[in-house]
Design a protein around this motif. Structure first.
Motif, PDB file in Angstrom:
ATOM      1  N   GLU A  56      50.225  55.095  64.562  1.00 30.98           N
ATOM      2  CA  GLU A  56      48.825  54.735  63.956  1.00 30.98           C
ATOM      3  C   GLU A  56      47.955  54.488  64.986  1.00 30.98           C
ATOM      4  O   GLU A  56      48.442  53.849  66.146  1.00 30.98           O
ATOM      5  CB  GLU A  56      48.892  53.526  63.080  1.00 30.98           C
ATOM      6  CG  GLU A  56      49.786  53.436  62.013  1.00 30.98           C
ATOM      7  CD  GLU A  56      49.286  54.428  60.823  1.00 30.98           C
ATOM      8  OE1 GLU A  56      48.239  54.875  60.866  1.00 30.98           O
ATOM      9  OE2 GLU A  56      50.420  55.050  60.041  1.00 30.98           O
ATOM     10  N   ASP A  57      46.866  55.075  65.097  1.00 36.30           N
ATOM     11  CA  ASP A  57      45.861  55.191  66.234  1.00 36.30           C
ATOM     12  C   ASP A  57      44.457  54.961  65.626  1.00 36.30           C
ATOM     13  O   ASP A  57      43.555  55.781  65.350  1.00 36.30           O
ATOM     14  CB  ASP A  57      45.855  56.538  66.871  1.00 36.30           C
ATOM     15  CG  ASP A  57      44.869  56.542  67.806  1.00 36.30           C
ATOM     16  OD1 ASP A  57      44.447  55.607  68.455  1.00 36.30           O
ATOM     17  OD2 ASP A  57      44.724  57.554  68.505  1.00 36.30           O
ATOM     18  N   PRO A  58      44.267  53.793  64.893  1.00 40.07           N
ATOM     19  CA  PRO A  58      42.913  53.311  64.106  1.00 40.07           C
ATOM     20  C   PRO A  58      41.620  53.624  65.033  1.00 40.07           C
ATOM     21  O   PRO A  58      40.451  54.003  64.245  1.00 40.07           O
ATOM     22  CB  PRO A  58      43.187  51.858  63.688  1.00 40.07           C
ATOM     23  CG  PRO A  58      44.338  51.395  64.471  1.00 40.07           C
ATOM     24  CD  PRO A  58      44.914  52.485  65.117  1.00 40.07           C
ATOM     25  N   GLN A  59      41.529  53.505  66.113  1.00 41.89           N
ATOM     26  CA  GLN A  59      40.489  53.784  66.905  1.00 41.89           C
ATOM     27  C   GLN A  59      40.452  55.066  67.624  1.00 41.89           C
ATOM     28  O   GLN A  59      39.469  55.228  68.312  1.00 41.89           O
ATOM     29  CB  GLN A  59      40.245  52.700  68.024  1.00 41.89           C
ATOM     30  CG  GLN A  59      39.777  51.077  67.444  1.00 41.89           C
ATOM     31  CD  GLN A  59      41.005  50.547  67.505  1.00 41.89           C
ATOM     32  OE1 GLN A  59      41.922  50.573  67.983  1.00 41.89           O
ATOM     33  NE2 GLN A  59      40.746  49.500  66.310  1.00 41.89           N
ATOM     34  N   SER A  60      41.401  55.993  67.225  1.00 45.41           N
ATOM     35  CA  SER A  60      41.431  57.264  67.704  1.00 45.41           C
ATOM     36  C   SER A  60      41.280  57.555  69.272  1.00 45.41           C
ATOM     37  O   SER A  60      40.519  58.273  69.812  1.00 45.41           O
ATOM     38  CB  SER A  60      40.454  58.254  67.161  1.00 45.41           C
ATOM     39  OG  SER A  60      40.476  58.201  65.634  1.00 45.41           O
ATOM     40  N   ARG A  61      42.103  56.494  70.172  1.00 43.08           N
ATOM     41  CA  ARG A  61      41.731  56.329  71.056  1.00 43.08           C
ATOM     42  C   ARG A  61      43.010  56.991  72.225  1.00 43.08           C
ATOM     43  O   ARG A  61      42.985  57.394  73.451  1.00 43.08           O
ATOM     44  CB  ARG A  61      41.773  54.894  71.905  1.00 43.08           C
ATOM     45  CG  ARG A  61      43.182  54.148  71.630  1.00 43.08           C
ATOM     46  CD  ARG A  61      42.853  52.657  71.932  1.00 43.08           C
ATOM     47  NE  ARG A  61      44.305  51.976  72.007  1.00 43.08           N
ATOM     48  CZ  ARG A  61      45.265  52.191  72.810  1.00 43.08           C
ATOM     49  NH1 ARG A  61      45.012  53.112  73.871  1.00 43.08           N
ATOM     50  NH2 ARG A  61      46.362  51.307  72.525  1.00 43.08           N
ATOM     51  N   LEU A  62      44.003  57.551  71.581  1.00 41.20           N
ATOM     52  CA  LEU A  62      45.015  58.465  72.082  1.00 41.20           C
ATOM     53  C   LEU A  62      44.776  59.839  72.198  1.00 41.20           C
ATOM     54  O   LEU A  62      44.568  60.360  71.343  1.00 41.20           O
ATOM     55  CB  LEU A  62      46.380  58.089  71.427  1.00 41.20           C
ATOM     56  CG  LEU A  62      46.927  56.597  70.903  1.00 41.20           C
ATOM     57  CD1 LEU A  62      48.148  56.579  70.148  1.00 41.20           C
ATOM     58  CD2 LEU A  62      47.179  56.118  72.533  1.00 41.20           C
ATOM     59  N   SER A  63      45.051  60.317  73.416  1.00 39.19           N
ATOM     60  CA  SER A  63      44.958  61.699  73.593  1.00 39.19           C
ATOM     61  C   SER A  63      46.041  62.494  73.127  1.00 39.19           C
ATOM     62  O   SER A  63      47.263  62.328  73.473  1.00 39.19           O
ATOM     63  CB  SER A  63      44.642  61.858  75.053  1.00 39.19           C
ATOM     64  OG  SER A  63      44.954  63.015  75.745  1.00 39.19           O
ATOM     65  N   ALA A  64      45.549  63.627  72.545  1.00 44.08           N
ATOM     66  CA  ALA A  64      46.696  64.484  71.906  1.00 44.08           C
ATOM     67  C   ALA A  64      47.505  65.203  73.051  1.00 44.08           C
ATOM     68  O   ALA A  64      48.580  65.474  72.858  1.00 44.08           O
ATOM     69  CB  ALA A  64      46.079  65.445  70.958  1.00 44.08           C
ATOM     70  N   VAL A  65      46.682  65.383  73.994  1.00 38.83           N
ATOM     71  CA  VAL A  65      47.254  66.181  75.173  1.00 38.83           C
ATOM     72  C   VAL A  65      48.122  65.287  75.901  1.00 38.83           C
ATOM     73  O   VAL A  65      49.298  65.628  76.069  1.00 38.83           O
ATOM     74  CB  VAL A  65      46.266  66.739  76.185  1.00 38.83           C
ATOM     75  CG1 VAL A  65      46.958  67.132  77.408  1.00 38.83           C
ATOM     76  CG2 VAL A  65      45.134  67.851  75.673  1.00 38.83           C
ATOM     77  N   GLU A  66      47.829  64.207  75.993  1.00 38.29           N
ATOM     78  CA  GLU A  66      48.872  62.895  76.837  1.00 38.29           C
ATOM     79  C   GLU A  66      50.006  62.727  75.827  1.00 38.29           C
ATOM     80  O   GLU A  66      51.037  62.851  76.377  1.00 38.29           O
ATOM     81  CB  GLU A  66      48.042  61.729  77.273  1.00 38.29           C
ATOM     82  CG  GLU A  66      47.012  62.055  78.148  1.00 38.29           C
ATOM     83  CD  GLU A  66      46.251  60.740  78.409  1.00 38.29           C
ATOM     84  OE1 GLU A  66      46.720  59.445  78.090  1.00 38.29           O
ATOM     85  OE2 GLU A  66      45.303  60.842  79.411  1.00 38.29           O
TER      86      GLU A  66
END
Length: 81
Positions: A56-66
């Motif tokens: 879960e990433d509620p703030q959309s802070r995780l990078s898809a590429v990473e």
């Protein structure tokens, strides 16, 4: 703000459990990811399964590429939703 969910696909349970242990330290994920067994269509054998780690990433802070690079260390990949 929209809630984002990342689905990481791993080849076996051991790899999925290792990802769950490592992802918190690597990305600072606060909520423990969910582990889900995904049997392949028409297969009853436990060997024929993929394991999903739902992050879960509620703030959309995780990078898809990473995330792609991170999960590749376990021969996994990130599913586009």
């Amino acid at each position: 703000m929209s809630e984002t969910r990342h689905v990481l696909v791993l080849p076996d349970r051991d790899a999925a459990e290792e990802v769950i242990e490592a992802i918190g330290d690597h990305f600072g994920v606060a909520e423990e990811p969910q582990l889900v067994r995904d049997a392949l269509a028409g297969e009853d054998d436990a060997e024929d399964a993929q394991w999903l780690v739902v992050v879960e990433d509620p703030q959309s802070r995780l990078s898809a590429v990473e995330l792609d690079e991170f999960v590749a260390d376990w021969d996994g990949w990130r599913e586009e939703l």
